[in-house]
Scaffold this motif. Sequence first.
Motif, mmCIF file in Angstrom:
data_model
loop_
_atom_site.group_PDB
_atom_site.id
_atom_site.type_symbol
_atom_site.label_atom_id
_atom_site.label_comp_id
_atom_site.label_asym_id
_atom_site.label_seq_id
_atom_site.Cartn_x
_atom_site.Cartn_y
_atom_site.Cartn_z
ATOM 1 N N TYR A 197 1.070 -1.145 0.032
ATOM 2 C CA TYR A 197 -0.152 -0.009 0.068
ATOM 3 C C TYR A 197 0.865 1.208 0.012
ATOM 4 O O TYR A 197 2.035 1.407 0.615
ATOM 5 C CB TYR A 197 -0.909 0.232 1.294
ATOM 6 C CG TYR A 197 -1.596 1.313 1.511
ATOM 7 C CD1 TYR A 197 -2.645 1.844 0.586
ATOM 8 C CD2 TYR A 197 -1.090 2.285 2.497
ATOM 9 C CE1 TYR A 197 -3.251 3.197 0.847
ATOM 10 C CE2 TYR A 197 -1.864 3.404 2.701
ATOM 11 C CZ TYR A 197 -2.865 3.740 1.703
ATOM 12 O OH TYR A 197 -3.294 5.086 1.995
ATOM 13 N N ILE A 198 0.727 2.101 -1.000
ATOM 14 C CA ILE A 198 1.113 3.490 -0.753
ATOM 15 C C ILE A 198 0.251 4.564 -0.403
ATOM 16 O O ILE A 198 -0.652 4.760 -1.040
ATOM 17 C CB ILE A 198 1.780 3.866 -2.441
ATOM 18 C CG1 ILE A 198 2.772 2.533 -2.746
ATOM 19 C CG2 ILE A 198 2.476 5.140 -2.470
ATOM 20 C CD1 ILE A 198 3.100 2.864 -4.354
ATOM 21 N N ALA A 199 0.730 5.376 0.537
ATOM 22 C CA ALA A 199 -0.095 6.427 1.145
ATOM 23 C C ALA A 199 0.006 7.745 0.290
ATOM 24 O O ALA A 199 0.854 7.903 -0.268
ATOM 25 C CB ALA A 199 0.177 6.642 2.681
ATOM 26 N N ALA A 200 -0.865 8.436 0.454
ATOM 27 C CA ALA A 200 -0.858 10.038 -0.097
ATOM 28 C C ALA A 200 -1.785 10.726 0.716
ATOM 29 O O ALA A 200 -2.596 10.385 1.639
ATOM 30 C CB ALA A 200 -1.185 9.887 -1.386
ATOM 31 N N GLU A 201 -1.943 12.014 0.319
ATOM 32 C CA GLU A 201 -2.866 12.956 1.185
ATOM 33 C C GLU A 201 -4.193 12.912 0.748
ATOM 34 O O GLU A 201 -4.693 12.365 -0.318
ATOM 35 C CB GLU A 201 -2.352 14.431 1.035
ATOM 36 C CG GLU A 201 -2.581 14.864 -0.334
ATOM 37 C CD GLU A 201 -2.373 16.389 -0.259
ATOM 38 O OE1 GLU A 201 -3.077 17.300 0.543
ATOM 39 O OE2 GLU A 201 -1.526 17.063 -1.175
ATOM 40 N N ASP A 202 -5.322 12.999 1.495
ATOM 41 C CA ASP A 202 -6.777 13.081 1.371
ATOM 42 C C ASP A 202 -7.402 14.058 2.160
ATOM 43 O O ASP A 202 -6.836 14.915 3.072
ATOM 44 C CB ASP A 202 -7.211 11.623 1.345
ATOM 45 C CG ASP A 202 -8.596 11.284 0.671
ATOM 46 O OD1 ASP A 202 -8.715 11.406 -0.524
ATOM 47 O OD2 ASP A 202 -9.669 11.224 1.380
ATOM 48 N N VAL A 203 -8.748 13.748 2.237
ATOM 49 C CA VAL A 203 -9.585 14.665 3.137
ATOM 50 C C VAL A 203 -8.989 14.696 4.553
ATOM 51 O O VAL A 203 -8.672 13.515 5.222
ATOM 52 C CB VAL A 203 -10.990 14.412 3.043
ATOM 53 C CG1 VAL A 203 -11.724 15.094 3.985
ATOM 54 C CG2 VAL A 203 -11.638 14.296 1.701
ATOM 55 N N PHE A 216 5.743 13.698 7.727
ATOM 56 C CA PHE A 216 5.799 12.674 8.963
ATOM 57 C C PHE A 216 5.737 11.138 8.540
ATOM 58 O O PHE A 216 6.267 10.596 9.089
ATOM 59 C CB PHE A 216 4.888 12.971 9.978
ATOM 60 C CG PHE A 216 4.836 14.475 10.359
ATOM 61 C CD1 PHE A 216 6.416 15.061 10.842
ATOM 62 C CD2 PHE A 216 3.876 15.458 10.705
ATOM 63 C CE1 PHE A 216 6.427 16.219 11.614
ATOM 64 C CE2 PHE A 216 3.985 16.732 11.132
ATOM 65 C CZ PHE A 216 5.119 16.794 11.612
ATOM 66 N N VAL A 217 4.740 10.897 7.690
ATOM 67 C CA VAL A 217 4.535 9.387 7.285
ATOM 68 C C VAL A 217 6.116 9.016 6.604
ATOM 69 O O VAL A 217 6.566 7.848 7.086
ATOM 70 C CB VAL A 217 3.489 9.342 6.122
ATOM 71 C CG1 VAL A 217 3.620 7.927 5.627
ATOM 72 C CG2 VAL A 217 2.180 9.740 6.761
ATOM 73 N N GLN A 218 6.575 9.748 5.917
ATOM 74 C CA GLN A 218 7.978 9.373 5.199
ATOM 75 C C GLN A 218 9.086 9.102 5.931
ATOM 76 O O GLN A 218 9.818 8.475 5.680
ATOM 77 C CB GLN A 218 8.036 10.504 4.291
ATOM 78 C CG GLN A 218 9.274 10.238 3.359
ATOM 79 C CD GLN A 218 9.982 11.218 2.535
ATOM 80 O OE1 GLN A 218 9.766 12.243 2.940
ATOM 81 N NE2 GLN A 218 10.691 11.012 1.507
ATOM 82 N N MET A 219 9.004 9.919 7.497
ATOM 83 C CA MET A 219 10.093 9.622 8.218
ATOM 84 C C MET A 219 9.928 7.738 8.781
ATOM 85 O O MET A 219 10.903 7.415 9.236
ATOM 86 C CB MET A 219 9.812 10.314 9.545
ATOM 87 C CG MET A 219 9.936 11.852 9.364
ATOM 88 S SD MET A 219 9.326 12.539 10.782
ATOM 89 C CE MET A 219 9.918 14.594 10.498
ATOM 90 N N GLU A 220 8.825 7.322 8.531
ATOM 91 C CA GLU A 220 8.898 6.019 8.999
ATOM 92 C C GLU A 220 8.708 5.068 7.683
ATOM 93 O O GLU A 220 8.917 3.864 7.924
ATOM 94 C CB GLU A 220 7.589 5.850 9.601
ATOM 95 C CG GLU A 220 7.643 6.683 11.159
ATOM 96 C CD GLU A 220 8.468 6.315 12.310
ATOM 97 O OE1 GLU A 220 9.121 5.005 12.093
ATOM 98 O OE2 GLU A 220 8.674 7.069 13.122
ATOM 99 N N THR A 221 8.398 5.464 6.507
ATOM 100 C CA THR A 221 8.287 4.619 5.428
ATOM 101 C C THR A 221 8.643 5.273 3.969
ATOM 102 O O THR A 221 8.202 6.374 3.960
ATOM 103 C CB THR A 221 6.956 4.065 5.424
ATOM 104 O OG1 THR A 221 6.724 3.053 4.055
ATOM 105 C CG2 THR A 221 5.677 5.088 5.239
ATOM 106 N N GLY A 222 9.005 4.549 2.957
ATOM 107 C CA GLY A 222 9.205 4.949 1.728
ATOM 108 C C GLY A 222 8.026 4.900 0.738
ATOM 109 O O GLY A 222 7.943 5.610 -0.202
#
Length: 351
Positions: A110-116, A125-131
């Motif tokens: 799963y790849i995250a991104a911004e949303d509502v 901040f998410v990137q501090m823990e995952t690529g």
Amino acid sequence: MEIFERLSEHDHEQIAFWSEPEVGYRGIIAIHDSSLGPAMGGTRFWDYPSEREAVVDVLRLARGMTYKAAIAGVDLGGGKSVILGDNRTTDREMIFRAHGRFVESLGGRYIAAEDVGTSVDDMDFVQMETGHVAGLHGRSGDPSPVTALGAFHALRACALEVYGDASLAGRHVVVQGVGHVGHHLCGLLADAGARLTVSDVDRERVERARDALGAEVVAVDEVFSVDADIFAPCALGGVIDDRTLPLLEVDIVAGAANNQLARPEHAGALKERGILYAPDYVVNAGGLINIYGELTGWSRDRSRARAAGIFETLRRVFDTARSEAITPAAAADRIAEARIASVRRLHRSRV
Ligand code: NAD
């Protein structure tokens, strides 16, 4: 709630839960289908009335992403994540680092991104823990101009279908919501010589469209009944419902907002009224194309060219709808499902 029953109802692959009570984090990630690639989808931060509603929402949104990615022709699957809580919290680092650890635990499925309720800053901040996160500062940037460009070409495809001419010069377009996407779309439409009517709950935004682009302004509740060629919803979801549908005085509904139809049956009701509906997830795929460009290292020009390709994608949708005598919404679903099935067969034939 029977979770496995829910998953099998619409062929979801996975749902995962993560809890870090010490930082007030509760998150859910849903992966609908990863046949085309890792599941991509934004992170929604929302104060759901119940856990059940959060589960229903994340599953629905993940499935929507599968279809959007499939029809956009990118190699991504469909997924989504939700964080349960008040998105106005100022204590964001610990929440989003917890989310990053959760995303990391899925090893790239799963790849995250911004949303509502989330922002580009939160994704840092998410990137501090995952690529496994996209839409970051200094990368593909604000997707709205690319989304608007795709929507503009979608409107051209609609005009070709209905009027036999893709030109929007002289066409009267009503844009509901002149925020990020709506404002850029209005700019492109004005450049193309379209006549604009706009509405927004934010007075400053309608004034900006009126002053900069010469748009006429209507009240928020009058937007559905303007006698025009095209209605372009670019604000909220669920705007086409039993109340608003009979009010429409347009030939085309095509805009960037997600989930415009309150219920799937409204696609048929629009067809019966002789109104062409361009499926929203086809129209607004420019944002996803932009993120895919970031993941694959495309230039901005290449992402823009791919978003302009929504013109051809929609033409195919309308051709299928005509030849199969189905709604464009059903045709888009069919094309998306056919691509997923073909790629699955391709993968099977390689093993
Ligand atoms: P935005 O928040 O910048 O703009 C939405 C605008 O709608 C705001 O100006 C808001 O005041 C207005 N609005 C809210 N309620 C309204 C109402 N009842 N009547 C009229 N206007 C109203 O959001 P955005 O990024 O421009 O996105 C717009 C829509 O497009 C959303 O549905 C979003 O999910 C969808 N979308 C956006 C992107 C993107 O790249 N930003 C990509 C895909 C889909």
